[in-house]
Design an enzyme around this catalytic site. Sequence first.
Site, short mmCIF file in Angstrom:
data_model
loop_
_atom_site.label_atom_id
_atom_site.label_comp_id
_atom_site.label_asym_id
_atom_site.label_seq_id
_atom_site.Cartn_x
_atom_site.Cartn_y
_atom_site.Cartn_z
N HIS A 191 48.31 38.39 52.37
CA HIS A 191 48.81 39.07 53.55
C HIS A 191 47.76 39.25 54.65
CE1 HIS A 191 52.99 40.18 52.45
NE2 HIS A 191 52.51 39.76 51.29
N ARG A 192 46.53 38.87 54.38
CA ARG A 192 45.54 38.84 55.45
C ARG A 192 45.73 37.61 56.33
NH1 ARG A 192 40.50 39.16 51.58
NH2 ARG A 192 41.90 37.72 50.56
#
Length: 141
Positions: free
Chosen positions: A114-115
């Site tokens: 999710h980065r």
Amino acid sequence: YHRDVNIGVAVAVEDGLLVPVVNNADMKSLSQINLEVKDLAGKAKSKKLTPQEMQGNTFTVSNLGMFDIDEFTAIINPPDACILAVGSIIKKPVVKDDQIVVGNMMKVTLSCDHRVVDGATGAQFLQTLKGMLENPVLMLV
């Protein structure tokens, strides 16, 4: 963010798992990717992969369907942005044109870092993948 689309393909070998990489996959045809994956998988199984052939992946595909695994969750290995877990194809009753017929079903799971990729973008990817698998002629255009 990754500039290139380099697809790692998990290959089971006698000593564990190797992940050869198809570099710049977005610039290649399906037939080119198919030939390259077969070549790399053969090299992996015969222990002839070079370290360079196992580096730089940005996305990995892991398929356990051949082991009769319906679904699983794959773990992302950095520097990947995502990993797609592909299960086996099984026959199930499905509704088509208001009739119950036998259909081929396959479960896939996408794990996203999710980065790099948020969940909504991952869901859109799965939606696109589903459409292409259901209508493979779309991949030829």
